[in-house]
Design a protein around this motif. Sequence first.
Motif, PDB file in Angstrom:
ATOM      1  N   LYS A  57      28.005  -6.927 -22.139  1.00 38.43           N
ATOM      2  CA  LYS A  57      28.635  -6.780 -20.832  1.00 38.43           C
ATOM      3  C   LYS A  57      29.488  -8.021 -20.564  1.00 38.43           C
ATOM      4  O   LYS A  57      29.194  -9.118 -21.060  1.00 38.43           O
ATOM      5  N   VAL A  58      30.548  -7.839 -19.797  1.00 37.89           N
ATOM      6  CA  VAL A  58      31.388  -8.963 -19.390  1.00 37.89           C
ATOM      7  C   VAL A  58      31.589  -8.894 -17.873  1.00 37.89           C
ATOM      8  O   VAL A  58      31.472  -7.830 -17.261  1.00 37.89           O
ATOM      9  N   THR A  59      31.894 -10.036 -17.294  1.00 34.03           N
ATOM     10  CA  THR A  59      32.171 -10.101 -15.864  1.00 34.03           C
ATOM     11  C   THR A  59      33.672  -9.917 -15.650  1.00 34.03           C
ATOM     12  O   THR A  59      34.486 -10.555 -16.329  1.00 34.03           O
ATOM     13  N   VAL A  60      34.039  -9.010 -14.740  1.00 32.55           N
ATOM     14  CA  VAL A  60      35.456  -8.742 -14.494  1.00 32.55           C
ATOM     15  C   VAL A  60      35.754  -8.841 -13.004  1.00 32.55           C
ATOM     16  O   VAL A  60      34.878  -8.614 -12.159  1.00 32.55           O
ATOM     17  N   SER A  61      36.989  -9.186 -12.706  1.00 31.12           N
ATOM     18  CA  SER A  61      37.486  -9.165 -11.325  1.00 31.12           C
ATOM     19  C   SER A  61      38.904  -8.610 -11.355  1.00 31.12           C
ATOM     20  O   SER A  61      39.601  -8.711 -12.371  1.00 31.12           O
ATOM     21  N   VAL A  62      39.332  -7.993 -10.264  1.00 29.09           N
ATOM     22  CA  VAL A  62      40.668  -7.381 -10.211  1.00 29.09           C
ATOM     23  C   VAL A  62      41.728  -8.473 -10.351  1.00 29.09           C
ATOM     24  O   VAL A  62      41.689  -9.489  -9.647  1.00 29.09           O
ATOM     25  N   ALA A  63      42.659  -8.275 -11.282  1.00 27.32           N
ATOM     26  CA  ALA A  63      43.731  -9.247 -11.517  1.00 27.32           C
ATOM     27  C   ALA A  63      44.879  -9.020 -10.526  1.00 27.32           C
ATOM     28  O   ALA A  63      45.069  -7.914 -10.016  1.00 27.32           O
ATOM     29  N   GLU A  64      45.603 -10.076 -10.273  1.00 28.82           N
ATOM     30  CA  GLU A  64      46.783  -9.987  -9.402  1.00 28.82           C
ATOM     31  C   GLU A  64      48.056  -9.970 -10.237  1.00 28.82           C
ATOM     32  O   GLU A  64      48.153 -10.727 -11.212  1.00 28.82           O
ATOM     33  N   PRO A  65      49.065  -9.188  -9.937  1.00 26.77           N
ATOM     34  CA  PRO A  65      49.037  -8.157  -8.882  1.00 26.77           C
ATOM     35  C   PRO A  65      48.203  -6.960  -9.325  1.00 26.77           C
ATOM     36  O   PRO A  65      48.071  -6.699 -10.523  1.00 26.77           O
ATOM     37  N   PHE A  66      47.644  -6.238  -8.352  1.00 25.52           N
ATOM     38  CA  PHE A  66      46.812  -5.076  -8.636  1.00 25.52           C
ATOM     39  C   PHE A  66      47.609  -4.032  -9.426  1.00 25.52           C
ATOM     40  O   PHE A  66      48.741  -3.701  -9.077  1.00 25.52           O
ATOM     41  N   SER A  67      47.027  -3.529 -10.507  1.00 26.75           N
ATOM     42  CA  SER A  67      47.741  -2.569 -11.360  1.00 26.75           C
ATOM     43  C   SER A  67      46.766  -1.552 -11.933  1.00 26.75           C
ATOM     44  O   SER A  67      45.651  -1.912 -12.339  1.00 26.75           O
ATOM     45  N   ILE A  73      45.563   5.020  -6.461  1.00 22.55           N
ATOM     46  CA  ILE A  73      44.143   4.698  -6.310  1.00 22.55           C
ATOM     47  C   ILE A  73      44.010   3.497  -5.368  1.00 22.55           C
ATOM     48  O   ILE A  73      44.690   2.473  -5.533  1.00 22.55           O
ATOM     49  N   PRO A  74      43.179   3.595  -4.335  1.00 23.97           N
ATOM     50  CA  PRO A  74      43.064   2.496  -3.367  1.00 23.97           C
ATOM     51  C   PRO A  74      42.399   1.264  -3.985  1.00 23.97           C
ATOM     52  O   PRO A  74      41.376   1.381  -4.663  1.00 23.97           O
ATOM     53  N   ARG A  75      42.975   0.110  -3.724  1.00 16.12           N
ATOM     54  CA  ARG A  75      42.375  -1.124  -4.240  1.00 16.12           C
ATOM     55  C   ARG A  75      40.981  -1.332  -3.660  1.00 16.12           C
ATOM     56  O   ARG A  75      40.071  -1.836  -4.344  1.00 16.12           O
ATOM     57  N   ASP A  76      40.786  -0.956  -2.392  1.00 17.85           N
ATOM     58  CA  ASP A  76      39.469  -1.125  -1.758  1.00 17.85           C
ATOM     59  C   ASP A  76      38.393  -0.341  -2.504  1.00 17.85           C
ATOM     60  O   ASP A  76      37.254  -0.804  -2.642  1.00 17.85           O
ATOM     61  N   LEU A  77      38.772   0.866  -2.975  1.00 16.74           N
ATOM     62  CA  LEU A  77      37.811   1.688  -3.722  1.00 16.74           C
ATOM     63  C   LEU A  77      37.403   0.994  -5.022  1.00 16.74           C
ATOM     64  O   LEU A  77      36.219   0.967  -5.377  1.00 16.74           O
ATOM     65  N   VAL A  78      38.397   0.415  -5.714  1.00 12.77           N
ATOM     66  CA  VAL A  78      38.095  -0.301  -6.958  1.00 12.77           C
ATOM     67  C   VAL A  78      37.158  -1.469  -6.676  1.00 12.77           C
ATOM     68  O   VAL A  78      36.180  -1.709  -7.395  1.00 12.77           O
ATOM     69  N   GLY A  79      37.441  -2.188  -5.578  1.00  5.95           N
ATOM     70  CA  GLY A  79      36.586  -3.310  -5.204  1.00  5.95           C
ATOM     71  C   GLY A  79      35.157  -2.870  -4.929  1.00  5.95           C
ATOM     72  O   GLY A  79      34.193  -3.531  -5.346  1.00  5.95           O
ATOM     73  N   GLU A  80      34.996  -1.732  -4.227  1.00  6.72           N
ATOM     74  CA  GLU A  80      33.659  -1.217  -3.912  1.00  6.72           C
ATOM     75  C   GLU A  80      32.892  -0.844  -5.183  1.00  6.72           C
ATOM     76  O   GLU A  80      31.697  -1.140  -5.320  1.00  6.72           O
ATOM     77  N   ILE A  81      33.593  -0.186  -6.118  1.00  2.00           N
ATOM     78  CA  ILE A  81      32.943   0.218  -7.370  1.00  2.00           C
ATOM     79  C   ILE A  81      32.486  -1.012  -8.150  1.00  2.00           C
ATOM     80  O   ILE A  81      31.354  -1.066  -8.662  1.00  2.00           O
ATOM     81  N   LEU A  82      33.340  -2.025  -8.227  1.00  2.00           N
ATOM     82  CA  LEU A  82      32.966  -3.243  -8.948  1.00  2.00           C
ATOM     83  C   LEU A  82      31.809  -3.959  -8.255  1.00  2.00           C
ATOM     84  O   LEU A  82      30.945  -4.548  -8.935  1.00  2.00           O
ATOM     85  N   GLU A  83      31.763  -3.922  -6.943  1.00  2.00           N
ATOM     86  CA  GLU A  83      30.632  -4.510  -6.221  1.00  2.00           C
ATOM     87  C   GLU A  83      29.332  -3.808  -6.612  1.00  2.00           C
ATOM     88  O   GLU A  83      28.304  -4.450  -6.848  1.00  2.00           O
ATOM     89  N   GLU A  84      29.380  -2.462  -6.648  1.00  2.00           N
ATOM     90  CA  GLU A  84      28.187  -1.697  -7.031  1.00  2.00           C
ATOM     91  C   GLU A  84      27.738  -2.048  -8.447  1.00  2.00           C
ATOM     92  O   GLU A  84      26.540  -2.063  -8.747  1.00  2.00           O
ATOM     93  N   LEU A  85      28.718  -2.323  -9.322  1.00  7.24           N
ATOM     94  CA  LEU A  85      28.398  -2.664 -10.710  1.00  7.24           C
ATOM     95  C   LEU A  85      28.124  -4.147 -10.888  1.00  7.24           C
ATOM     96  O   LEU A  85      27.893  -4.609 -12.014  1.00  7.24           O
ATOM     97  N   GLU A  86      28.140  -4.900  -9.774  1.00  4.44           N
ATOM     98  CA  GLU A  86      27.954  -6.351  -9.793  1.00  4.44           C
ATOM     99  C   GLU A  86      28.993  -7.025 -10.691  1.00  4.44           C
ATOM    100  O   GLU A  86      28.708  -8.021 -11.357  1.00  4.44           O
ATOM    101  N   HIS A  87      30.186  -6.416 -10.740  1.00  3.40           N
ATOM    102  CA  HIS A  87      31.325  -6.919 -11.517  1.00  3.40           C
ATOM    103  C   HIS A  87      31.012  -7.025 -13.013  1.00  3.40           C
ATOM    104  O   HIS A  87      31.694  -7.760 -13.734  1.00  3.40           O
ATOM    105  N   SER A  88      30.004  -6.289 -13.468  1.00  6.42           N
ATOM    106  CA  SER A  88      29.616  -6.325 -14.880  1.00  6.42           C
ATOM    107  C   SER A  88      29.901  -4.965 -15.526  1.00  6.42           C
ATOM    108  O   SER A  88      29.377  -3.942 -15.083  1.00  6.42           O
ATOM    109  N   VAL A  89      30.754  -4.953 -16.562  1.00  2.00           N
ATOM    110  CA  VAL A  89      31.130  -3.689 -17.219  1.00  2.00           C
ATOM    111  C   VAL A  89      30.954  -3.840 -18.740  1.00  2.00           C
ATOM    112  O   VAL A  89      30.951  -4.968 -19.261  1.00  2.00           O
TER     113      VAL A  89
END
Length: 511
Positions: A57-67, A73-89
């Motif tokens: 597993k690796v830790t990820v965060s949304v890169a700027e600019p959002f792509s 796809i809403p950026r907020d939704l992506v943020g929520e999903i990553l929060e649920e996954l604890e930013h680990s994919v």
Amino acid sequence: MSKYLSEKLTMKDTWLGVWKTNPELFFVKYEEAAIPFVGILVEVTCKPRQSSSSCFKVTVSVAEPFSSNIANIPRDLVGEILEELEHSVPLLEVYPVEGQDPNIHDIALALEVVRFFYDFLWRDWDDEESCENYTALIEERINLWCDIQDGTIPGPIAQRFKKTLEKYKNKRVELIEYQSNIKEDPSAAEAVECWKKYYEIVMLCGLLKMWEDLRLRVHGPFFPRILRRRKGKRDFGKTITHIVAKVMTTEMVKDLSSDTLLQQHDDLDLALDSCYSGDTVVIFPGEYQAANLALLTDDIIIKGVGKREEIMITSEPSHDSFVVSKADNVKLMHLSLIQQGTVDGIVVVESGHMTLENCILKCEGTGVCVLTGAALTITDSEITGAQGAGVELYPGSMAILERNEIHHCNNLRTSDCSQSTLGGVNMKVLPAPKLKMTNNHIYNNNGYGVSILQPTEQFFIVAEDATNKGAASGDKKDETMLSKVMQNLNLEMNNNKIEANVKGDIRIVTS
């Protein structure tokens, strides 16, 4: 693999990548063809400590600019999903972006190697294998992958292997999830369900092992598909003629004798299901489908009335098989068989004898396959469009081909067709099949007109150079070699017209 990947990941702790994940994380309903994955540009931080490279597993965060590949796809939704996954994919879901540090290129290559390993070479049961055998297993799987890539295994057969492998993986996940949901001692029903899922996995595992064994595989495992028994003759000894048409008229039966027993059906499947040995199925013009054509066990005649082009029988795309027979003597006459999506041969003769007379066979998968010990007679028919050989003779089979056209076969959907020698007719000769060909026209096939696969140790014939496209085309050496092969095989060829085949007319391949 874990050690190999860990060493590569130490080259760079952070980098940009595209996280490609299952759309189910983001959408309740979606079309798989339209959205195969959701991709998000992310910044990756690598600190793998797991024991298995498949679980890194690796830790990820949304890169700027959002792509993203999904424009809205809403950026907020992506943020929520990553929060649920604890930013680990999962690391294997992340693909490094080009144009970064040269070390990132090495990491990207390592990830591709590991993905290939888990997609094509690793099996869940490999932990049980001894180290001495494992190298041989990997070699067989690499050979299988190469055969799929170069077209030795026709496209539809390759698809069946991939589906089987995917089904195995899914069934294994199902079992693990089912077991994890059992909180206490399992009930009797839960125990039975566990065993049922387990045995499904065991059966799929056995089938995959067949694929991997080169001695069993050939062009994909043609295992017996017909498990039902023959009915035999009716108790009262009479035979019935089954009329297949929407409406039956007196004109349709005027040529039948007055004591003929008749039964009318508007569905070909029902007619076949009603048959006993000795019955005849008469089909009038129209378009039909019949799953029971893949279950021919009794000695019957199936014939069309009218022009063969007007009696069209199409396969059911969701089924593996189209026409499969193990009857002692079954005959198909004056029909058009149109293959749609099925991956086995358009006609497979498992055992017994089949006759095809004045038929059109429009293949989409492989062509006509005659398995070991079975026999086939084809006369006045046309075979076209197969993604392998038009007619495939397995060791110890028998075939008579007279006045047929076999053309535009070996239409493999691969990136490289140059390796394949298949074409009009293909024979595997250990033990030797028996083949008689008279007055056939074999032309415009992407491989050879006729290819003969024979072991050097049995026939002691040296194959001509693979680059010589004029195989058996007329020089003295080729004629002598072909003559020897025809003598050693029970092969009789008279007055056949073999022309305009891409690789050549006749090819003798040693293995």
